[in-house]
Enzyme design. Structure first.
Site, PDB file in Angstrom:
ATOM      1  N   THR A 101       0.872  -1.175   0.000  1.00  0.00           N
ATOM      2  CA  THR A 101       0.000   0.000   0.000  1.00  0.00           C
ATOM      3  C   THR A 101       0.905   1.220   0.000  1.00  0.00           C
ATOM      4  O   THR A 101       1.665   1.445   0.939  1.00  0.00           O
ATOM      5  CB  THR A 101      -0.914   0.013   1.228  1.00  0.00           C
ATOM      6  OG1 THR A 101      -1.741  -1.147   1.201  1.00  0.00           O
ATOM      7  CG2 THR A 101      -1.790   1.256   1.236  1.00  0.00           C
ATOM      8  N   LYS A 176      -7.242   1.288  -2.812  1.00  0.00           N
ATOM      9  CA  LYS A 176      -6.808   0.836  -1.489  1.00  0.00           C
ATOM     10  C   LYS A 176      -7.019   1.921  -0.436  1.00  0.00           C
ATOM     11  O   LYS A 176      -7.335   1.643   0.721  1.00  0.00           O
ATOM     12  CB  LYS A 176      -5.346   0.402  -1.520  1.00  0.00           C
ATOM     13  CG  LYS A 176      -4.828  -0.137  -0.184  1.00  0.00           C
ATOM     14  CD  LYS A 176      -5.594  -1.373   0.300  1.00  0.00           C
ATOM     15  CE  LYS A 176      -5.167  -1.798   1.694  1.00  0.00           C
ATOM     16  NZ  LYS A 176      -3.818  -2.366   1.733  1.00  0.00           N
ATOM     17  N   LYS A 244       0.760   4.736   8.451  1.00  0.00           N
ATOM     18  CA  LYS A 244       1.335   5.142   7.166  1.00  0.00           C
ATOM     19  C   LYS A 244       0.245   5.262   6.104  1.00  0.00           C
ATOM     20  O   LYS A 244       0.190   6.245   5.353  1.00  0.00           O
ATOM     21  CB  LYS A 244       2.396   4.124   6.738  1.00  0.00           C
ATOM     22  CG  LYS A 244       2.963   4.306   5.347  1.00  0.00           C
ATOM     23  CD  LYS A 244       2.290   3.413   4.289  1.00  0.00           C
ATOM     24  CE  LYS A 244       2.524   1.936   4.556  1.00  0.00           C
ATOM     25  NZ  LYS A 244       1.945   1.069   3.489  1.00  0.00           N
TER      26      LYS A 244
END
Length: 292
Positions: A101, A176, A244
């Protein structure tokens, strides 16, 4: 068409999820060359017949399809665009597929740099955590040129059960972000529901039996709430990696001038958990916020 005879697969990143994903490719009979910063993490794969690549450059020199599943966008940029990275050393005609990701803008940057070298670059982040990786039931969101995606779909199908083409380069990463935004607020709701049940004097496991199959049902409720109740906070997905992801989503939302109050709150709570030393716990450790 990738066959067992004409395909050598490289897999960079054999952590919690990558190890299982590479294992499925190996079990299907493909020759797999693995690389991880910590060789011990690839130990199981090497015992099962995978080959060790000492550097990403070595992997690139031997494989014609390379998957990456690493931690942060900075890792992705170094592995793909660094002096010893994949774009500079992969063979012309190779396929390089990032399943980390990462930032949509970085996926576009990699795609453009790879195209100049006649290399097919695809962004294909996944959802499903350690369970989905182990069971080859990941949801895979794919961006890139459609014909390239069609070519590697049989390989993706060995790792996931829901593979959806989202559009041009970067589209997989944007999809995502949608996934992570939905999870962020949902995790707050899951934790609040469990703590509420406990404070109301209910048996939370009985409550789960009722609500996981109703309108409140979600993957997190079915898979992570039981871990909370059993005190299992081992990472299926690290808090530090979720933070993150949320940072990426917040940056993208800001660029689109979009308010994301649910995501903002979730990021705040997870930052507090990280400050409490929980950055290497699984995302279900958010439950501890109400217990601290």
């Amino acid at each position: 068409m990738f066959t067992l005879e004409n395909t050598v697969i490289g897999f960079i990143g054999t952590g919690v999820m990558g190890k299982s994903m590479a294992g499925h490719l190996l079990a299907a009979g493909y020759q797999v060359i693995v690389y991880s910063r910590t060789k011990e993490k690839a130990g199981d794969l090497l015992e099962k017949g995978a080959y060790w690549g000492g550097t990403p450059q070595e992997v690139a020199s031997k494989a014609n399809v390379i998957f990456t599943m690493v931690g942060y966008p900075s890792d992705v940029e170094e592995i793909y665009l660094g002096e010893n990275g994949l774009v500079n050393h992969a063979k012309a005609g190779s396929y390089i597929i990032d399943m980390t990701t990462s930032a949509p803008s970085l996926a576009v940057k990699i795609f453009k740099a790879a195209k100049e070298k006649d290399i097919h670059a695809i962004d294909a982040p996944v959802s499903g955590g350690d369970v989905g990786a182990k069971e080859a039931k990941l949801s895979i969101m794919v961006g890139g040129e459609e014909e390239d995606v069609e070519a590697i779909t049989p390989l993706l199908s060995l790792m996931g059960s829901n593979i959806v083409y989202q559009g041009k380069a970067g589209a997989g990463q944007h999809a995502k972000m949608c996934n992570q935004i939905a999870i962020a607020s949902n995790m707050i709701g899951v934790c609040e529901a469990i703590v509420y049940a406990e404070k109301a004097g209910l048996n939370p496991e009985s409550v789960l039996k009722s609500i996981t199959t109703g309108a409140a049902g979600s993957w997190s409720l079915s898979n992570l709430a039981p871990r909370m109740l059993h005190g299992n906070f081992e990472p299926g997905f690290y808090i530090k990696h979720f933070i993150k992801d949320m940072n990426i989503a917040l940056d993208e939302a800001e660029h689109m001038k979009m308010e994301v109050p649910g995501l903002t709150l979730a990021k705040k709570l997870y930052d507090q958990l990280s400050e409490m030393g929980e950055e290497n716990s699984g995302t279900q450790a958010l439950y501890k916020y109400w217990k601290s």
